[in-house]
Design a protein around this motif. Structure first.
Motif, PDB file in Angstrom:
ATOM      1  N   GLN A 256      91.158  54.560 -35.067  1.00 49.48           N
ATOM      2  CA  GLN A 256      90.809  53.444 -35.956  1.00 49.48           C
ATOM      3  C   GLN A 256      89.392  53.614 -36.487  1.00 49.48           C
ATOM      4  O   GLN A 256      88.536  54.202 -35.825  1.00 49.48           O
ATOM      5  CB  GLN A 256      90.882  52.119 -35.193  1.00 49.48           C
ATOM      6  CG  GLN A 256      92.304  51.710 -34.872  1.00 49.48           C
ATOM      7  CD  GLN A 256      92.329  50.577 -33.880  1.00 49.48           C
ATOM      8  OE1 GLN A 256      91.732  50.673 -32.804  1.00 49.48           O
ATOM      9  NE2 GLN A 256      93.019  49.504 -34.229  1.00 49.48           N
ATOM     10  N   ILE A 257      89.174  53.081 -37.695  1.00 49.09           N
ATOM     11  CA  ILE A 257      87.815  53.008 -38.215  1.00 49.09           C
ATOM     12  C   ILE A 257      87.218  51.723 -37.669  1.00 49.09           C
ATOM     13  O   ILE A 257      87.652  50.613 -38.028  1.00 49.09           O
ATOM     14  CB  ILE A 257      87.810  53.027 -39.754  1.00 49.09           C
ATOM     15  CG1 ILE A 257      88.313  54.397 -40.239  1.00 49.09           C
ATOM     16  CG2 ILE A 257      86.415  52.742 -40.277  1.00 49.09           C
ATOM     17  CD1 ILE A 257      88.392  54.522 -41.742  1.00 49.09           C
ATOM     18  N   LEU A 258      86.241  51.857 -36.765  1.00 52.59           N
ATOM     19  CA  LEU A 258      85.705  50.663 -36.104  1.00 52.59           C
ATOM     20  C   LEU A 258      84.520  50.073 -36.859  1.00 52.59           C
ATOM     21  O   LEU A 258      84.364  48.870 -36.947  1.00 52.59           O
ATOM     22  CB  LEU A 258      85.285  50.984 -34.665  1.00 52.59           C
ATOM     23  CG  LEU A 258      86.434  51.166 -33.669  1.00 52.59           C
ATOM     24  CD1 LEU A 258      85.895  51.218 -32.247  1.00 52.59           C
ATOM     25  CD2 LEU A 258      87.458  50.043 -33.787  1.00 52.59           C
ATOM     26  N   GLU A 259      83.657  50.950 -37.376  1.00 44.86           N
ATOM     27  CA  GLU A 259      82.500  50.438 -38.111  1.00 44.86           C
ATOM     28  C   GLU A 259      82.200  51.369 -39.254  1.00 44.86           C
ATOM     29  O   GLU A 259      82.393  52.585 -39.143  1.00 44.86           O
ATOM     30  CB  GLU A 259      81.254  50.380 -37.201  1.00 44.86           C
ATOM     31  CG  GLU A 259      81.275  49.236 -36.215  1.00 44.86           C
ATOM     32  CD  GLU A 259      79.906  49.046 -35.551  1.00 44.86           C
ATOM     33  OE1 GLU A 259      78.880  49.190 -36.248  1.00 44.86           O
ATOM     34  OE2 GLU A 259      79.900  48.758 -34.353  1.00 44.86           O
ATOM     35  N   GLN A 260      81.769  50.862 -40.366  1.00 45.23           N
ATOM     36  CA  GLN A 260      81.215  51.720 -41.402  1.00 45.23           C
ATOM     37  C   GLN A 260      80.118  51.002 -42.142  1.00 45.23           C
ATOM     38  O   GLN A 260      80.101  49.782 -42.236  1.00 45.23           O
ATOM     39  CB  GLN A 260      82.301  52.226 -42.353  1.00 45.23           C
ATOM     40  CG  GLN A 260      83.179  51.163 -42.965  1.00 45.23           C
ATOM     41  CD  GLN A 260      84.165  51.798 -43.947  1.00 45.23           C
ATOM     42  OE1 GLN A 260      83.768  52.514 -44.845  1.00 45.23           O
ATOM     43  NE2 GLN A 260      85.452  51.504 -43.775  1.00 45.23           N
TER      44      GLN A 260
END
Lengths: 283, 331
Positions: A256-260
């Motif tokens: 998953q993309i958790l932070e960007q």
């Protein structure tokens, strides 16, 4: 919208002039757009519903623990992996499928030829370089321009020599990969990708297979590319590089993309516990 | 970094003075096994020579008389011609079959599997007899719709002499073996190679032709050389077709006429050895060509041909790996 072959031929001289700046045209679609990309190998879900947008001229750096899906996400962008669900668009064009579903709801896959044409617009550099060992550095760089773009050998040679010069290997043109150091091989690999005049470049851990003292020469080339306005997606563990060069840092964990966000947001002010834990282990 | 030649203190000494002080002067450890085995082999060779020279059965004058006999030399020519043609045709068939085995198309995979199953699974002698009888079994080939009209036809007898029956028969049999060798060669090429080619926008055919096959050849050529030498000797079976001009048939015919089989077997054996030697030279050059760019290529000069040891030297000499310019990006 159906594509005429012209749309996909690898002519992007028009784009080059504007790519030197980071200005984003508000009306134009993002250069890279991933929507709900999901990848499963049987019961193993490697990517889970990933959304990512990269504008033209941006440098996005993917970070995260190994096995978090960074490389798979990168490989979905140029169709080395087929997403199980979701859509990948490059400059607004759906990759691998026709734009609209068939009447029965299925999606028409593109022919291998059209997929190859889509890939030709995206440069990729691999962790293990993957140069062609039976060709010299020059032949490696000339190969695709001659046999994919149909350039004349003379023109391709001239351009290839200029590119090798640009990555600091002008005098290594006649050497085989086995006669080059890892850092030199990786710079040839970058020149090989650039020879196709790609609209964007993907880097899959480009320095991970290098001896520590050779990392710098490759990162320097990457930095110059970024300063030249190339759109780049880089999977790396080099936090210093991410902090200095990235416009956007994307943290992935467990598919998953958790932070960007900006390097400042993601690297210096992480919010999630998992990112804080990851950064503590690599910084 | 200074190299030995740039430093006068380390320059190669003229005479006497060793540039490396305290060089180890090693005495070999005793190896009696080498001497014992040498003595045994010398004795055996002398015994063999004595046997060959003194035993009248070998009849060396007859060997000398017939080794350059017109029929024999012509037989060498035919044998060589059949070997080369059958190997070329066999390699083309094998490459096609191997690529079909890798295809995503299940029909092509099935056809290739069936071909290998049949031609590897039956004796080459049987196959040669079949090809010899081909013009009897299939007297006429016609182009048309099965059970329907016929547009054009020809008699096989006019176009399929024994020579081509021999070549085609041997090639089809050989192709089935070579297909497996080539398949394993294609599989030996690193997966990263086709991924890198795909990422450059190359098509499947291009990747195969330009990237995979040239690298697979490095693995394929040594067993291909083996198979060629095997083919050379298998040509002695072409009398099954029957084709009657090859080396074995020619020497047998003379032997039967003279009622002296052994000297003419020696004539044939010497010629087969000579042809094998020539083929081995060809294999050496093929291996060298397809080994280009790989560390273990044999011999030769020039930048492309240096071994692993030279690699570091080349890397150092180039000085393209900056020593001190550590990345500004690293903190």
């Amino acid at each position: 919208m159906s594509q005429s072959p012209q749309d996909e031929t690898v002519d992007r001289t028009a784009d080059r002039s504007s790519s030197g700046t980071n200005t984003h045209r508000a009306d134009a679609p993002a250069l890279i757009e991933l929507q709900g990309v999901h990848k499963a190998f049987g019961d193993l879900h490697v990517l889970k519903d990933c959304d990512l947008t990269v504008e033209a001229g941006e440098v996005a750096v993917l970070i995260g623990p190994s096995g978090s899906g960074k490389s798979t996400l990168l490989r979905c962008i140029n169709q080395l992996e087929e997403p199980t669900a979701g859509r990948v668009r490059i400059a607004g064009v759906t990759q691998g499928y026709e734009e609209e579903p068939l009447p029965d709801g299925r999606w028409q896959k593109l022919s291998p030829k059209r997929i190859a044409r889509q890939r030709a617009r995206i440069g990729m550099v691999f962790q293990r370089f993957d140069l062609f060992p039976h060709m010299t550095a020059l032949q490696n760089v000339m190969e695709a321009p001659v046999h994919v773009l149909g350039r004349s050998k003379e023109q391709a040679r001239e351009e290839a020599l200029a590119l090798l010069q640009r990555v600091g290997l002008g005098d290594r043109a006649e050497h085989y990969p086995s006669e080059l150091s890892g850092g030199q091989q990786q710079r040839v690999a970058i020149a090989r990708a650039l020879a196709m005049e790609p609209e964007l470049m993907l880097f899959d851990e480009p320095t991970s297979a290098l001896d520590p003292e050779l990392v710098a020469e490759v990162l320097t080339v990457l930095k110059e590319l970024a300063e030249g306005g190339m759109t780049m997606v880089v999977v790396t563990h080099e936090m210093g590089f991410a902090r200095e060069v990235a416009d956007k840092v994307v943290f992935m964990d467990d598919g998953q993309i958790l932070e960007q966000g900006t390097p400042d947001q993601v690297i210096d002010h992480p919010t999630s516990e998992r990112l804080q834990g990851f950064l503590a282990s690599v910084l | 970094m200074s190299t030995a030649s740039s430093d006068p203190a380390l320059a190669p000494a003229r005479r006497g003075a060793d540039p490396i002080p305290g060089r180890i002067r090693a005495k070999r450890s005793p190896r009696p096994g080498t001497w014992i085995s040498a003595v045994i082999v010398v004795l055996l060779v002398l015994a063999l020579a004595n046997f060959l020279v003194t035993n009248p059965v070998f009849d060396w004058p007859t060997v000398a008389e017939y080794i350059l006999d017109v029929k024999v030399v012509q037989g060498v020519g035919w044998t060589l011609l059949i070997t080369v043609l059958a190997m070329i045709l066999g390699t083309v068939i094998a490459l096609t079959a191997a690529i079909m085995r890798r295809s995503e198309n299940p029909v092509l995979r099935g056809v290739s599997w069936a071909y290998i199953f049949v031609f590897r699974g039956t004796p080459v002698y049987t196959q040669l007899v079949f090809w010899g009888l081909f013009t009897v079994i299939v007297p006429k080939i016609a182009l048309g719709i099965p059970f329907g009209p016929e547009w054009f036809s020809f008699s096989t007898r006019d176009y399929f002499p024994a020579f081509w029956a021999a070549v085609v028969g041997l090639a089809l049999n050989e192709g089935a073996y070579l297909a497996e060798i080539i398949r394993s060669g294609l599989n030996s090429v690193d997966k990263g190679q086709s991924e890198a080619s795909k990422a450059l926008g190359m098509g499947n055919g291009q990747i195969l032709r330009r990237i995979i096959i040239p690298q697979a050849m490095r693995v394929i050529v040594p067993p291909l050389g083996n198979e060629t030498i095997g083919m050379l000797k298998t040509t002695s079976l072409v009398l099954a077709v029957p084709f009657t001009l090859d080396l074995t048939f020619a020497t047998n015919a003379i032997a039967n006429k003279l009622y002296a089989p052994i000297p003419l077997l020696i004539v044939a054996a010497l010629w087969y050895l000579a042809i094998t030697s020539v083929l081995m030279v060809g294999q050496y050059y093929l291996e060298r060509y397809f080994g280009r760019g790989f560390d273990d290529r044999p011999g030769g000069a020039g930048p492309a041909k240096r071994g692993r040891r030279a690699r570091q030297a080349a890397v150092n000499r180039s000085a393209t790996t900056p020593k001190n310019s550590l990345p500004e990006v690293e903190q």
